[in-house]
Design a protein around this motif. Structure first.
Motif, PDB file in Angstrom:
ATOM      1  N   PRO A 199       0.808  -1.222   0.000  1.00  0.00           N
ATOM      2  CA  PRO A 199       0.000   0.000   0.000  1.00  0.00           C
ATOM      3  C   PRO A 199       0.839   1.271   0.000  1.00  0.00           C
ATOM      4  O   PRO A 199       2.063   1.244   0.164  1.00  0.00           O
ATOM      5  N   GLU A 200       0.124   2.356  -0.142  1.00  0.00           N
ATOM      6  CA  GLU A 200       0.733   3.676  -0.158  1.00  0.00           C
ATOM      7  C   GLU A 200       0.464   4.360   1.181  1.00  0.00           C
ATOM      8  O   GLU A 200      -0.647   4.279   1.704  1.00  0.00           O
ATOM      9  N   ILE A 201       1.474   5.021   1.732  1.00  0.00           N
ATOM     10  CA  ILE A 201       1.265   5.841   2.922  1.00  0.00           C
ATOM     11  C   ILE A 201       0.827   7.220   2.437  1.00  0.00           C
ATOM     12  O   ILE A 201       1.350   7.732   1.444  1.00  0.00           O
ATOM     13  N   ALA A 202      -0.165   7.769   3.109  1.00  0.00           N
ATOM     14  CA  ALA A 202      -0.689   9.081   2.738  1.00  0.00           C
ATOM     15  C   ALA A 202      -0.864   9.916   4.000  1.00  0.00           C
ATOM     16  O   ALA A 202      -1.208   9.383   5.058  1.00  0.00           O
ATOM     17  N   TYR A 203      -0.623  11.203   3.882  1.00  0.00           N
ATOM     18  CA  TYR A 203      -0.840  12.108   5.006  1.00  0.00           C
ATOM     19  C   TYR A 203      -1.072  13.514   4.481  1.00  0.00           C
ATOM     20  O   TYR A 203      -0.632  13.873   3.395  1.00  0.00           O
ATOM     21  N   GLU A 204      -1.813  14.263   5.279  1.00  0.00           N
ATOM     22  CA  GLU A 204      -2.083  15.666   4.971  1.00  0.00           C
ATOM     23  C   GLU A 204      -2.433  16.338   6.295  1.00  0.00           C
ATOM     24  O   GLU A 204      -3.250  15.826   7.059  1.00  0.00           O
ATOM     25  N   LYS A 224      13.285  11.050   5.871  1.00  0.00           N
ATOM     26  CA  LYS A 224      13.602  10.812   7.287  1.00  0.00           C
ATOM     27  C   LYS A 224      13.142   9.425   7.717  1.00  0.00           C
ATOM     28  O   LYS A 224      13.733   8.812   8.595  1.00  0.00           O
ATOM     29  N   LEU A 225      12.057   8.947   7.097  1.00  0.00           N
ATOM     30  CA  LEU A 225      11.482   7.652   7.459  1.00  0.00           C
ATOM     31  C   LEU A 225      12.082   6.492   6.667  1.00  0.00           C
ATOM     32  O   LEU A 225      11.628   5.358   6.775  1.00  0.00           O
ATOM     33  N   GLY A 226      13.083   6.776   5.849  1.00  0.00           N
ATOM     34  CA  GLY A 226      13.775   5.718   5.119  1.00  0.00           C
ATOM     35  C   GLY A 226      13.217   5.399   3.746  1.00  0.00           C
ATOM     36  O   GLY A 226      13.596   4.394   3.148  1.00  0.00           O
ATOM     37  N   PHE A 227      12.320   6.226   3.220  1.00  0.00           N
ATOM     38  CA  PHE A 227      11.827   6.033   1.861  1.00  0.00           C
ATOM     39  C   PHE A 227      12.894   6.490   0.877  1.00  0.00           C
ATOM     40  O   PHE A 227      13.614   7.462   1.131  1.00  0.00           O
ATOM     41  N   THR A 228      13.007   5.762  -0.224  1.00  0.00           N
ATOM     42  CA  THR A 228      13.952   6.137  -1.273  1.00  0.00           C
ATOM     43  C   THR A 228      13.203   6.322  -2.587  1.00  0.00           C
ATOM     44  O   THR A 228      12.184   5.667  -2.835  1.00  0.00           O
ATOM     45  N   TRP A 240       7.769   8.704  -7.031  1.00  0.00           N
ATOM     46  CA  TRP A 240       7.337   7.445  -6.421  1.00  0.00           C
ATOM     47  C   TRP A 240       8.494   7.018  -5.517  1.00  0.00           C
ATOM     48  O   TRP A 240       9.636   6.906  -5.965  1.00  0.00           O
ATOM     49  N   LEU A 241       8.183   6.785  -4.243  1.00  0.00           N
ATOM     50  CA  LEU A 241       9.179   6.374  -3.277  1.00  0.00           C
ATOM     51  C   LEU A 241       8.777   5.053  -2.650  1.00  0.00           C
ATOM     52  O   LEU A 241       7.588   4.743  -2.578  1.00  0.00           O
ATOM     53  N   THR A 242       9.749   4.278  -2.202  1.00  0.00           N
ATOM     54  CA  THR A 242       9.454   3.000  -1.554  1.00  0.00           C
ATOM     55  C   THR A 242      10.224   2.902  -0.230  1.00  0.00           C
ATOM     56  O   THR A 242      11.238   3.577  -0.018  1.00  0.00           O
ATOM     57  N   ARG A 243       9.714   2.026   0.610  1.00  0.00           N
ATOM     58  CA  ARG A 243      10.409   1.707   1.856  1.00  0.00           C
ATOM     59  C   ARG A 243      10.199   0.232   2.158  1.00  0.00           C
ATOM     60  O   ARG A 243       9.067  -0.247   2.198  1.00  0.00           O
ATOM     61  N   THR A 244      11.290  -0.461   2.358  1.00  0.00           N
ATOM     62  CA  THR A 244      11.241  -1.862   2.769  1.00  0.00           C
ATOM     63  C   THR A 244      10.934  -1.909   4.263  1.00  0.00           C
ATOM     64  O   THR A 244      11.461  -1.114   5.032  1.00  0.00           O
ATOM     65  N   ALA A 248       2.234  -0.735   9.636  1.00  0.00           N
ATOM     66  CA  ALA A 248       2.294  -1.500   8.379  1.00  0.00           C
ATOM     67  C   ALA A 248       3.240  -2.688   8.514  1.00  0.00           C
ATOM     68  O   ALA A 248       2.951  -3.786   8.027  1.00  0.00           O
ATOM     69  N   ARG A 249       4.356  -2.474   9.189  1.00  0.00           N
ATOM     70  CA  ARG A 249       5.337  -3.561   9.369  1.00  0.00           C
ATOM     71  C   ARG A 249       4.718  -4.731  10.115  1.00  0.00           C
ATOM     72  O   ARG A 249       4.905  -5.886   9.733  1.00  0.00           O
ATOM     73  N   VAL A 250       3.934  -4.447  11.165  1.00  0.00           N
ATOM     74  CA  VAL A 250       3.379  -5.540  11.952  1.00  0.00           C
ATOM     75  C   VAL A 250       2.272  -6.298  11.212  1.00  0.00           C
ATOM     76  O   VAL A 250       1.894  -7.383  11.645  1.00  0.00           O
ATOM     77  N   THR A 251       1.797  -5.771  10.091  1.00  0.00           N
ATOM     78  CA  THR A 251       0.814  -6.518   9.300  1.00  0.00           C
ATOM     79  C   THR A 251       1.458  -7.647   8.509  1.00  0.00           C
ATOM     80  O   THR A 251       0.755  -8.495   7.974  1.00  0.00           O
TER      81      THR A 251
END
Length: 167
Positions: free
Chosen positions: A91-96, A143-147, A161-165, A118-121
């Motif tokens: 999924p995509e993380i979204a915030y506003e 800052k959250l490790g997205f590249t 488009w950014l991803t985070r493992t 999300a990780r614990v899912t």
């Protein structure tokens, strides 16, 4: 499709509470959406949207959650997981957040809690999409490790488009 755990729908950080939507969030959510510069949406439409968020949460096990400051008790925005331009598996993380609270680290704090949820899912990767013009949001994600993965061009301009493992 792999089965994933349902994400927690109530998250707490040092300064914030992320919780399920309530119909009473509609007026403030309308005001937040008005900050996009496209006018204030009708409250009834937003009440229906909130109902849609709650229904989607039931079927997907992921959620977009309102953000409330602990001390003040005020609604300041939302953060969570959506299918968006991605998928239920990734999924995509979204915030506003309201402009009046920008620059206080709330987006980073809320998004960090959602990344952990999300990780614990059991998911392995998250996506995020953000306009190339939105340097503050890019800083939050980095800052959250997205590249950065790629850039696409859409109706409103270029999008990173950014991803985070998560493992």
């Amino acid at each position: 499709m792999t089965d994933y755990q349902t994400m927690p729908f109530h998250l707490e950080t040092e300064r914030l509470v992320l919780r399920p939507w309530a119909e009473s969030d509609a007026p403030e959510f309308c005001s937040l959406l008005a900050e996009r510069g496209e006018g204030k949406p009708p409250e009834e439409r937003i009440r229906k949207a909130i109902g849609g968020f709650l229904a989607a949460t039931e079927t997907t096990g992921i959620a977009l959650l309102p953000i409330v400051r602990r001390a003040e008790g005020d609604f300041i925005g939302y953060c969570g997981l959506i299918v968006g331009r991605a998928s239920l598996e990734e999924p995509e993380i979204a915030y506003e957040l309201f402009e009046r609270v920008h620059g206080n680290g709330y987006a980073t704090e809320a998004a960090a809690a959602v990344v952990e949820a999300a990780r614990v899912t059991g998911r392995e990767r998250l996506w995020s999409t953000v306009g190339t013009w939105n340097a503050p949001s890019l800083r939050v994600l980095e800052k959250l490790g997205f590249t950065r993965d790629r850039v696409t061009t859409e109706e409103k301009g270029e999008v990173f488009w950014l991803t985070r493992t998560l493992r």
